[in-house]
Design a protein around this motif. Structure first.
Motif, PDB file in Angstrom:
ATOM      1  N   VAL A  73       0.839  -1.202   0.000  1.00 23.07           N
ATOM      2  CA  VAL A  73       0.000   0.000   0.000  1.00 23.07           C
ATOM      3  C   VAL A  73       0.881   1.262   0.000  1.00 23.07           C
ATOM      4  O   VAL A  73       0.619   2.218  -0.724  1.00 23.07           O
ATOM      5  N   TRP A  74       1.932   1.244   0.798  1.00 20.91           N
ATOM      6  CA  TRP A  74       2.826   2.412   0.849  1.00 20.91           C
ATOM      7  C   TRP A  74       3.423   2.702  -0.519  1.00 20.91           C
ATOM      8  O   TRP A  74       3.501   3.845  -0.950  1.00 20.91           O
ATOM      9  N   LYS A  75       3.844   1.633  -1.170  1.00 18.64           N
ATOM     10  CA  LYS A  75       4.477   1.784  -2.467  1.00 18.64           C
ATOM     11  C   LYS A  75       3.529   2.511  -3.423  1.00 18.64           C
ATOM     12  O   LYS A  75       3.890   3.460  -4.106  1.00 18.64           O
ATOM     13  N   LYS A  76       2.294   2.065  -3.403  1.00 18.95           N
ATOM     14  CA  LYS A  76       1.286   2.652  -4.276  1.00 18.95           C
ATOM     15  C   LYS A  76       1.039   4.114  -3.896  1.00 18.95           C
ATOM     16  O   LYS A  76       0.985   4.990  -4.763  1.00 18.95           O
ATOM     17  N   MET A  77       0.905   4.367  -2.588  1.00 18.28           N
ATOM     18  CA  MET A  77       0.597   5.733  -2.163  1.00 18.28           C
ATOM     19  C   MET A  77       1.763   6.672  -2.442  1.00 18.28           C
ATOM     20  O   MET A  77       1.562   7.815  -2.840  1.00 18.28           O
ATOM     21  N   ASP A 114       1.761   9.981  -5.021  1.00 19.56           N
ATOM     22  CA  ASP A 114       1.717  11.227  -4.268  1.00 19.56           C
ATOM     23  C   ASP A 114       0.494  11.247  -3.338  1.00 19.56           C
ATOM     24  O   ASP A 114      -0.184  12.253  -3.206  1.00 19.56           O
ATOM     25  N   SER A 115       0.199  10.109  -2.723  1.00 18.74           N
ATOM     26  CA  SER A 115      -0.951   9.952  -1.819  1.00 18.74           C
ATOM     27  C   SER A 115      -2.242  10.461  -2.454  1.00 18.74           C
ATOM     28  O   SER A 115      -3.025  11.183  -1.846  1.00 18.74           O
ATOM     29  N   ARG A 116      -2.443  10.070  -3.681  1.00 20.35           N
ATOM     30  CA  ARG A 116      -3.582  10.583  -4.456  1.00 20.35           C
ATOM     31  C   ARG A 116      -4.914  10.431  -3.731  1.00 20.35           C
ATOM     32  O   ARG A 116      -5.721  11.360  -3.709  1.00 20.35           O
ATOM     33  N   GLU A 117      -5.144   9.252  -3.116  1.00 17.56           N
ATOM     34  CA  GLU A 117      -6.455   9.039  -2.508  1.00 17.56           C
ATOM     35  C   GLU A 117      -6.685   9.951  -1.301  1.00 17.56           C
ATOM     36  O   GLU A 117      -7.803  10.418  -1.084  1.00 17.56           O
ATOM     37  N   ILE A 134       1.771  10.138   3.021  1.00 25.42           N
ATOM     38  CA  ILE A 134       2.112   8.835   3.588  1.00 25.42           C
ATOM     39  C   ILE A 134       3.550   8.799   4.113  1.00 25.42           C
ATOM     40  O   ILE A 134       3.897   7.936   4.908  1.00 25.42           O
ATOM     41  N   ASP A 135       4.379   9.771   3.720  1.00 25.25           N
ATOM     42  CA  ASP A 135       5.733   9.851   4.273  1.00 25.25           C
ATOM     43  C   ASP A 135       5.695  10.002   5.792  1.00 25.25           C
ATOM     44  O   ASP A 135       6.614   9.572   6.486  1.00 25.25           O
ATOM     45  N   CYS A 136       4.671  10.671   6.305  1.00 25.07           N
ATOM     46  CA  CYS A 136       4.598  10.908   7.746  1.00 25.07           C
ATOM     47  C   CYS A 136       3.405  10.233   8.400  1.00 25.07           C
ATOM     48  O   CYS A 136       3.424   9.963   9.581  1.00 25.07           O
ATOM     49  N   HIS A 137       2.349   9.993   7.646  1.00 25.60           N
ATOM     50  CA  HIS A 137       1.117   9.489   8.257  1.00 25.60           C
ATOM     51  C   HIS A 137       0.890   8.001   8.027  1.00 25.60           C
ATOM     52  O   HIS A 137      -0.237   7.583   7.724  1.00 25.60           O
ATOM     53  N   GLN A 138       1.928   7.193   8.176  1.00 22.21           N
ATOM     54  CA  GLN A 138       1.686   5.745   8.122  1.00 22.21           C
ATOM     55  C   GLN A 138       0.792   5.371   9.307  1.00 22.21           C
ATOM     56  O   GLN A 138       0.829   6.012  10.353  1.00 22.21           O
ATOM     57  N   VAL A 152      10.643   3.423  -0.029  1.00 20.21           N
ATOM     58  CA  VAL A 152      10.958   4.695  -0.674  1.00 20.21           C
ATOM     59  C   VAL A 152      12.244   4.602  -1.492  1.00 20.21           C
ATOM     60  O   VAL A 152      12.336   5.117  -2.611  1.00 20.21           O
ATOM     61  N   GLU A 153      13.226   3.897  -0.921  1.00 16.50           N
ATOM     62  CA  GLU A 153      14.501   3.779  -1.632  1.00 16.50           C
ATOM     63  C   GLU A 153      14.374   2.987  -2.926  1.00 16.50           C
ATOM     64  O   GLU A 153      14.914   3.372  -3.956  1.00 16.50           O
ATOM     65  N   THR A 154      13.637   1.864  -2.853  1.00 13.44           N
ATOM     66  CA  THR A 154      13.458   1.059  -4.062  1.00 13.44           C
ATOM     67  C   THR A 154      12.754   1.874  -5.139  1.00 13.44           C
ATOM     68  O   THR A 154      13.121   1.831  -6.309  1.00 13.44           O
ATOM     69  N   LEU A 155      11.762   2.631  -4.684  1.00 13.40           N
ATOM     70  CA  LEU A 155      10.999   3.450  -5.626  1.00 13.40           C
ATOM     71  C   LEU A 155      11.897   4.517  -6.248  1.00 13.40           C
ATOM     72  O   LEU A 155      11.854   4.764  -7.449  1.00 13.40           O
TER      73      LEU A 155
END
Lengths: 168, 90
Positions: free
Chosen positions: A72-76, A80-83, A117-121, A139-142
Motif C-alpha cells: 500500500v505504501w508503495k502505491k501511495m 503522491d498519496s492521491r487518494e 504517507i511519508d509521515c502518516h503511516q 521509498v529507496e526502491t521506488l
C-alpha cells in the motif's frame, strides 16, 4: 479484512466531530476511471487470498501485515498519496489554526516535496513492528526505479531525516 | 513499479476501460484494418491523458501506461474490425 475493519473503527476517519467518514474505498480505490479499473483488476488477487484463507486468522494476518502494508505504501508514495488528496490538500489547509507541530511539518512537506504517507503511516490501521525501516526500504526502491526512468522526484534524504534515520 | 501484478492490472484496466471498449466500437465502424488500428491506437494514447492524472496530486502518467493502453487500443481496434468483417459475411 475483518482485522482492518476493527482497527479502522477506532480512528478519526470512522467517527469524528464533523461527521464526514472516509471508508475503505476512499483510501484504497482511486476515483479516476483509468486507475479505478486497474485497482479492480488487481483486487482479484485479494479475492483469491480471501477464498484461500491466506490471512483468515490474526496470527496469519500479523505475519503478513508488513508485507501488505508495504504494498500500500508503495502505491501511495508512487501516486503522491492521491487518494488522501481527494479529501485533503495542503492548499486548503489553514496552517494558522493547525497545532504548531502539524503546521511546521506541513510547511516542510510543501517545501521539500513530501507526501502524506511519508509521515502518516498507520492512519487507519495498526502498524507492524519495524515499519519505519520497511517504509524507508519502499521509498529507496521506488527512488531507484525512478532514477532509471530518468524522472527523479523522490527526496529520500528529507524523508530519512523526518523518520529520524541518519541520512547517509 | 514494474511488478507482474501491476502490469496485469494495467492491461486488465485498459481492456475494461476506454481503449478496450471504445477501441472495439470504433474498430467496428470500418472494414479497413489500418484505419481500425489507427482509431484504436488514438483512443489508447488519449485515454490516459483524459482519464488519468489528478487535480491536486502530482501523478505522472508513466510510459508503461501509455504503451499498454496504446497496444490494447490497437488490438481492440483490430478485434472490432474483425467483428465487422465476420458480420459482413453472413
Amino acid at each position: 479484512m475483518e482485522t482492518n475493519l476493527g482497527e479502522y473503527r477506532q480512528t478519526v476517519h470512522y467517527n469524528n466531530h464533523s461527521g464526514v467518514r472516509a471508508i475503505c474505498s476512499d483510501c484504497h480505490v482511486p476515483h479516476e476511471w483509468q486507475y479505478k479499473m486497474k485497482a479492480k483488476v488487481m483486487a482479484v488477487k485479494d479475492v483469491y487470498h480471501e477464498v484461500m484463507g491466506t490471512i483468515n486468522t490474526s496470527e496469519k494476518y500479523e505475519h503478513r501485515r508488513l508485507e501488505m502494508a508495504a504494498a500500500v505504501w508503495k502505491k501511495m508514495k508512487a501516486t503522491d498519496s492521491r487518494e488522501c488528496r481527494n479529501c485533503h490538500a495542503f492548499e486548503y489547509m489553514d496552517f494558522t489554526i493547525q497545532e504548531t507541530r502539524a503546521a511546521q511539518n506541513h510547511q516542510r512537506a510543501v517545501d521539500e516535496n513530501m507526501t502524506c504517507i511519508d509521515c502518516h503511516q498507520g492512519i487507519a490501521h495498526d502498524l507492524a513492528p519495524g515499519y519505519l525501516e520497511e517504509y524507508q526500504h519502499v521509498v529507496e526502491t521506488l527512488a531507484q526505479s525512478k532514477l532509471q526512468d530518468g524522472s527523479g522526484g523522490v527526496d529520500v534524504a528529507s524523508i530519512k531525516s523526518y523518520l529520524g534515520i541518519s541520512a547517509d | 513499479m514494474l511488478s507482474l501484478l501491476d502490469l496485469l492490472g494495467t492491461i486488465g484496466g485498459s481492456i475494461l476501460g476506454l481503449p478496450g471498449i471504445l477501441g472495439v466500437a470504433l474498430g467496428m465502424t470500418t472494414r479497413n484494418w489500418i484505419v481500425a488500428m489507427i482509431l484504436g491506437g488514438a483512443i489508447g494514447v488519449l485515454s490516459p491523458l483524459v482519464l488519468g492524472g489528478h487535480h491536486s496530486a502530482h501523478v505522472p502518467i508513466t510510459t508503461l501506461e501509455y504503451s499498454v493502453s496504446t497496444i490494447i487500443g490497437l488490438l481492440a481496434g483490430l478485434v472490432g474490425c474483425a467483428i465487422r468483417h465476420k458480420g459482413a459475411r453472413v
